[in-house]
Design an enzyme around this catalytic site. Structure first.
Site, short mmCIF file in Angstrom:
data_model
loop_
_atom_site.label_atom_id
_atom_site.label_comp_id
_atom_site.label_asym_id
_atom_site.label_seq_id
_atom_site.Cartn_x
_atom_site.Cartn_y
_atom_site.Cartn_z
CG PHE A 131 -1.43 1.11 1.59
CD1 PHE A 131 -3.35 1.23 0.67
CD2 PHE A 131 -1.33 2.89 1.89
CE1 PHE A 131 -3.84 2.57 1.10
CE2 PHE A 131 -1.93 3.93 1.63
CZ PHE A 131 -3.52 4.17 1.79
CD GLU A 132 4.93 2.47 -1.82
OE1 GLU A 132 6.39 2.81 -1.80
OE2 GLU A 132 5.48 2.22 -3.16
CB VAL A 133 -1.52 7.03 -0.94
CG1 VAL A 133 -2.15 8.56 -1.47
CG2 VAL A 133 -2.25 5.72 -1.05
#
Ligand code: GDP
Ligand code: MN
Length: 348
Positions: free
Chosen positions: A235-237
């Site tokens: 998960f990366e934003v």
């Protein structure tokens, strides 16, 4: 008042009801997924969940990347479910193969050694190409050129809570560049020399280190050793321009030339995390404590019951990993001087 609630109160913009579609200002953002054709039916669950919890209200685009051509079935099903535009890219050979400075016999020996030591993915060649690609090349794909922001999604993930605000716009409006949900200790055997090489690079470029960096999250002794804490990169934003920056490009090239992606088994998660912790100011990194996320055996679940009801979360707080022994969540709250959720001590 829990930390979760206080944080939520600062979220900008209008909160959307489930049947509302955002009409406000959008940012230049896309989802990005690296996947194999064989993972289609695990991936489509992730996409359905991300759409239900977030994107059906915002309709952001989705870029798919693969080292082999996507099948028509893959394209048809993902296009049917993504509410924004879908784009499909074939990764160029230079981004998924051995550079000429790599001794492939030495790489094969290392895989044999790691296999004998039963290190996870230790014997996998494709996993190493994947980690190198996610570290140094995904953001160079021309399909991403028109975007500033990305959200990485993998097959088999879950989103547990409604996300009623635009996470990308939140990042932009609050000068954030990297966002995460789970942090954890890395297996040391996969990165024995990563910190040594990182320190060597920093000696050459002391000016690249941000003044208000997050060194105290990744080191317990002011940088002498790496404590193995990293943001879990499935998960990366984040902001693509961070990876496109001179500092990061040079850091990646320096690491790549050491051969560590192949002679060891460096993950993209520690590489991204070390860069973020060193080259960014600490307030440019954002912990998304409100997502409710799962990948594999680790889960993030907001601990405050009222928060879970308000955001229709379907996770069990007993599964929350944030304050467990093998998580770096407690350390993150401590070094950031953030107020932990009132309930945290019941979930250690
Ligand atoms: P883990 O999360 O560390 O267990 O690793 P995964 O097996 O989930 O791989 C990470 C991401 O890279 C996922 O999105 C996978 O779909 C993708 N991936 C891994 N290996 C390959 C590969 O050989 N080809 C392609 N196209 N994608 C891959
Ligand atoms: Mn995965």
């Amino acid at each position: 008042q829990s930390a979760v609630k206080a944080e939520q109160a600062e979220k900008p913009g209008k909160q959307l009801a489930n049947n509302e579609v955002a009409t406000g200002e959008r940012v230049k953002a896309t989802f990005v997924t690296l996947a194999r054709n064989s993972e289609l039916y695990e991936l489509i669950k992730s996409i359905r969940r991300v759409e239900d919890r977030f994107n059906r209200k915002f309709n952001y685009d989705w870029v798919f990347l693969n080292d082999e051509p996507f099948t028509q079935e893959f394209k048809d099903l993902t296009t049917a479910i993504v509410s924004g535009k879908t784009k499909y890219g074939l990764i160029p050979k230079e981004h998924w193969s051995y550079p000429d400075f790599i001794d492939q016999n030495k790489a094969a020996e290392s895989r044999e050694n790691m296999k004998a030591q039963r290190i996870i993915y230790g014997d996998s060649e494709s996993y190493r190409h994947m980690c190198r690609f996610e570290s140094g090349f995904f953001w160079q794909n021309p399909l991403l050129d028109e975007y500033d922001w990305y959200w990485r999604v993998e097959p088999g993930i879950q989103i547990h809570c409604d996300l009623d605000y635009d996470l990308f716009k939140f990042m932009q409006d609050n000068n954030k560049l990297y966002g995460f949900t789970i942090s954890i200790y890395e297996f040391e055997a996969t990165i024995p020399t990563l910190w040594k090489h990182t320190k060597d690079f920093l000696k050459l470029h002391p000016d690249y280190i941000a003044e208000n960096n997050l060194l105290d999250f990744i080191s317990n002794d002011r940088g002498e050793t790496y404590n193995l804490c990293h943001f879990w990169s499935n998960f990366e934003v984040g902001n693509l321009n961070f990876w496109r920056s001179k500092q990061y490009r040079e850091y990646f090239d320096y690491l790549d030339k050491t051969g560590g992606f192949f002679y060891e088994r460096w993950g993209d998660a520690p590489v991204h995390s070390l860069a973020a912790a060193l080259f960014l100011n600490r307030d440019q990194i954002h912990y998304f404590e409100d997502v409710g996320y799962n990948h594999g055996v680790y889960t993030q679940c907001p601990l405050n019951a009222q928060f879970r009801y308000d955001h229709k979360c379907h996770c069990n707080p007993d599964t929350d990993f944030t304050f467990r022994g093998y998580s770096c969540g407690k350390r993150y709250y401590d070094v950031m001087n953030m107020k932990k959720p009132a309930e945290w001590e019941h979930y250690t």
